[in-house]
Design a protein around this motif. Structure first.
Motif, PDB file in Angstrom:
ATOM      1  N   ARG B  45       0.723  -1.222   0.011  1.00  0.00           N
ATOM      2  CA  ARG B  45      -0.230   0.047  -0.016  1.00  0.00           C
ATOM      3  C   ARG B  45       0.911   1.316  -0.108  1.00  0.00           C
ATOM      4  O   ARG B  45       0.481   2.466  -0.623  1.00  0.00           O
ATOM      5  CB  ARG B  45      -1.053  -0.219   1.139  1.00  0.00           C
ATOM      6  CG  ARG B  45      -2.013  -1.148   1.092  1.00  0.00           C
ATOM      7  CD  ARG B  45      -2.863  -1.279   2.227  1.00  0.00           C
ATOM      8  NE  ARG B  45      -3.540   0.073   2.652  1.00  0.00           N
ATOM      9  CZ  ARG B  45      -4.757   0.284   2.281  1.00  0.00           C
ATOM     10  NH1 ARG B  45      -5.347  -0.434   1.322  1.00  0.00           N
ATOM     11  NH2 ARG B  45      -5.224   1.333   2.547  1.00  0.00           N
ATOM     12  N   ASN B  48       2.007   1.976  -3.496  1.00  0.00           N
ATOM     13  CA  ASN B  48       0.941   2.494  -4.145  1.00  0.00           C
ATOM     14  C   ASN B  48       0.452   3.716  -3.667  1.00  0.00           C
ATOM     15  O   ASN B  48      -0.486   4.360  -4.101  1.00  0.00           O
ATOM     16  CB  ASN B  48      -0.134   1.676  -4.295  1.00  0.00           C
ATOM     17  CG  ASN B  48      -1.064   1.792  -5.271  1.00  0.00           C
ATOM     18  OD1 ASN B  48      -2.252   1.535  -5.402  1.00  0.00           O
ATOM     19  ND2 ASN B  48      -0.661   2.123  -6.785  1.00  0.00           N
ATOM     20  N   LEU B  50      -1.173   4.325  -1.251  1.00  0.00           N
ATOM     21  CA  LEU B  50      -2.550   4.359  -0.292  1.00  0.00           C
ATOM     22  C   LEU B  50      -2.417   4.518   1.104  1.00  0.00           C
ATOM     23  O   LEU B  50      -3.076   4.984   1.830  1.00  0.00           O
ATOM     24  CB  LEU B  50      -3.344   2.889  -0.623  1.00  0.00           C
ATOM     25  CG  LEU B  50      -3.791   2.776  -2.078  1.00  0.00           C
ATOM     26  CD1 LEU B  50      -4.401   1.164  -2.222  1.00  0.00           C
ATOM     27  CD2 LEU B  50      -4.944   3.530  -2.339  1.00  0.00           C
ATOM     28  N   MET B  84      -2.656  -1.950  -8.675  1.00  0.00           N
ATOM     29  CA  MET B  84      -2.731  -2.749  -7.391  1.00  0.00           C
ATOM     30  C   MET B  84      -3.993  -3.908  -7.681  1.00  0.00           C
ATOM     31  O   MET B  84      -5.123  -3.443  -8.101  1.00  0.00           O
ATOM     32  CB  MET B  84      -3.462  -2.015  -6.177  1.00  0.00           C
ATOM     33  CG  MET B  84      -3.686  -2.839  -4.625  1.00  0.00           C
ATOM     34  SD  MET B  84      -1.889  -2.595  -4.009  1.00  0.00           S
ATOM     35  CE  MET B  84      -2.711  -2.940  -2.114  1.00  0.00           C
ATOM     36  N   PHE B  86      -6.249  -6.314  -5.189  1.00  0.00           N
ATOM     37  CA  PHE B  86      -6.707  -6.391  -3.768  1.00  0.00           C
ATOM     38  C   PHE B  86      -7.262  -7.853  -3.902  1.00  0.00           C
ATOM     39  O   PHE B  86      -7.714  -8.460  -4.465  1.00  0.00           O
ATOM     40  CB  PHE B  86      -7.637  -5.346  -3.788  1.00  0.00           C
ATOM     41  CG  PHE B  86      -7.286  -4.103  -3.875  1.00  0.00           C
ATOM     42  CD1 PHE B  86      -6.926  -3.322  -2.777  1.00  0.00           C
ATOM     43  CD2 PHE B  86      -7.401  -3.414  -5.122  1.00  0.00           C
ATOM     44  CE1 PHE B  86      -6.474  -1.874  -2.729  1.00  0.00           C
ATOM     45  CE2 PHE B  86      -7.255  -1.882  -5.196  1.00  0.00           C
ATOM     46  CZ  PHE B  86      -6.673  -1.404  -4.118  1.00  0.00           C
TER      47      PHE B  86
END
Ligand SMILES: Nc1ncnc2c1ncn2[C@@H]1O[C@H](COP(=O)(O)OP(=O)(O)O)[C@@H](O)[C@H]1O
Ligand SMILES: [Mg+2]
Lengths: 231, 249
Positions: B45, B48, B50, B84, B86
């Motif tokens: 994360r 990316n 996030l 990504m 998930f």
């Protein structure tokens, strides 16, 4: 005292004449309240410090005050507020020239924006966070995520509540008569007085409200089904 | 290609990643393994963005950024070079399969509808879902949804694709089809960082295996080095435990 069918029918037609303007007024209020409600919801979602708490106070005030009171408050203050604001840019404005329709629109738009912001907040919350993260991970900006992912799904979620608020707005507009804006109820009252036939006039008004709300409910249900297709 | 330097992040005053250094070369398939709660997901994360790392630097293609002085437009740049996949697929529920794959190309990359459609059909063919393009996610199995989400990630042509336990939410009989697709992605030369508990799969496709524990990278090496030749106690303990648990099911 006799119930006269012909008077009822006559009143029905009399009332139908003001349906378009009542609907138009309700649509304007709905749109403005949704727009303001959306802004409120966004501000609260972003938790902007002082503004967020100010909004909370305003919301609790609006929620706790009857619409009649708000309407009278608006009726007696709004013209002077407008006069003051306009005077800032150097224009002379006679407060008695502010049309009461403007007051109705402003007061009810603000009052309903509180409910709309809660509807919008709840419906945005219902969009699962995973999808928002997926959008972010693909490079969507804040507003792109809002427009493409959150709003379309939240809208479907919020639609029943928004529709409901539209029906409530139509009914609340009956208060507008108090400051001499004529809607369905106002028209019924005028016709009743004119013909000395209050029962027929109010039965006619009730029928029109009922038909209107049923029709709108039907319309929105159809629309919702189409939006929901598949998911 | 991708390089992280001294990446640190804390949640509620607890340091979850304690200075990660990781290099991924073009075409690498890097697999992160380790006990749960170790920070593998958090690391993906962070790559990316996030999650916002507290400290560290990232080198990604021609971008070089220090996390302490990052700006909004840098975030979008990073995200547009990474994609990504998930655990929970996270498809857009209000969009059909083809729309899911097309949208980012149109919204983010500003491609024409026609170009996006063509690219999407190519990617959906690779994951074997051409017969489902007009279905909504709710009408698909978990395995199919995950394959769509892989197609969606590939369609934006990222420089790195990040997989976070892509098969963990799937029924066992659906795991195979998704692993097959990931294997094909790896063979196509895509750079991959993958978190998985599928150890034999990791062994087969990885160019590098990274063992993490408690927010640190403990050890990294080729699959053979990590799975068979590791002399590190924590690595061996993890792998032993893992195989014992697996065999006891
Ligand atoms: N957003 C968050 N807020 C607070 N704690 C978090 C958050 N994300 C992860 N953590 C914590 O960080 C640790 C590592 O989590 P994670 O990266 O999911 O581990 P793994 O993927 O290796 O199982 C866990 O202790 C988890 O509780
Ligand atoms: Mg994880």
């Amino acid at each position: 005292m006799m119930f006269q069918l012909d008077v009822l029918i006559e009143n029905l037609f009399g009332i139908l004449k003001v349906v378009p303007q009542t609907l138009l007024l309700a649509v304007i209020i709905l749109i403005l309240s949704l727009f303001m409600g959306g802004c409120l919801a966004l501000i609260q979602r972003k938790k902007i410090p002082i503004i967020s708490s100010l909004i909370s106070v305003m919301q609790s005030f609006l929620r706790g005050t009857p619409n009649v009171v708000l309407l009278y408050l608006g009726y007696y203050t709004l013209p002077y507020i407008v006069q003051y604001i306009v005077s800032l840019v150097g224009i002379d404005f006679n407060p008695h020239h502010l049309h009461p329709v403007i007051t109705v629109i402003v007061v009810f738009s603000i009052s309903f924006s509180v409910f709309q912001s809660e509807t919008i907040r709840g419906s945005m919350h219902s969009v699962d966070h995973g999808q928002i993260e997926a959008a972010h991970s693909l490079g969507y900006s804040f507003f792109q995520t809002l427009r493409k992912v959150v709003v379309p799904q939240a809208l479907v979620e919020a639609l029943p509540d928004i529709m409901n608020s539209f029906l409530v707005i139509i009914k609340v507009l009956s208060l507008a008569y108090l400051i001499s804006v004529v809607d369905i109820f106002g028209q019924a009252k005028l016709l009743g007085a004119y013909n000395f036939s209050y029962i027929e006039a109010f039965v006619a008004a009730a029928l029109v409200y009922w038909a209107l709300c049923s029709f709108l409910t039907l319309l929105i249900n159809k629309f919702e089904l189409r939006l929901r297709k598949g998911f | 290609m991708l390089s992280l330097k001294n990446l640190e992040i804390s949640f509620n005053n607890e340091q979850v990643l304690k200075g990660i250094n990781l290099t991924v070369n073009k075409g690498d398939v890097v697999t992160l393994i380790g006990p749960s709660g170790t920070g593998k997901t958090t690391l993906l994360r962070c790559i990316n963005y996030l999650e916002k790392p507290d400290n560290g630097e990232i080198l990604l293609g021609d971008i070089h950024l220090d996390y302490t002085s990052i700006r909004k437009k840098d975030i979008l740049k990073i995200r547009r070079k990474t994609a990504m996949v998930f655990q929970q697929y996270n498809l857009f529920k209000h969009r059909t399969v083809i729309e899911n794959v097309m949208e980012a190309q149109i919204v983010v990359q500003k491609k024409s509808k026609e170009a996006a459609y063509k690219k999407s059909m190519d990617e959906l063919e690779k994951v074997g879902l051409l017969d489902k393009i007009d279905a909504y996610p709710s009408q698909l199995s978990g395995g199919q949804q995950q394959r769509v989400s892989i197609a969606r990630a590939l369609a934006v042509e990222p420089e790195v694709i990040l997989f976070d336990e892509p098969t963990s939410a799937l029924d066992p009989e659906l795991v195979g089809e998704v692993l097959k697709v990931i294997e094909n992605v790896a063979k196509s030369g895509m750079t991959i960082v993958l978190v998985t508990h599928e150890m034999s799969f990791a062994q087969n496709i990885s160019t590098k295996v990274v063992f993490m524990d408690k927010g640190n990278i403990v050890e990294e090496g080729t699959p053979t080095e990590i799975f068979y030749q590791s002399s590190n106690d924590r690595t061996r303990e993890f792998l032993n435990q893992f195989y014992t648990e697996k065999n006891s099911i």
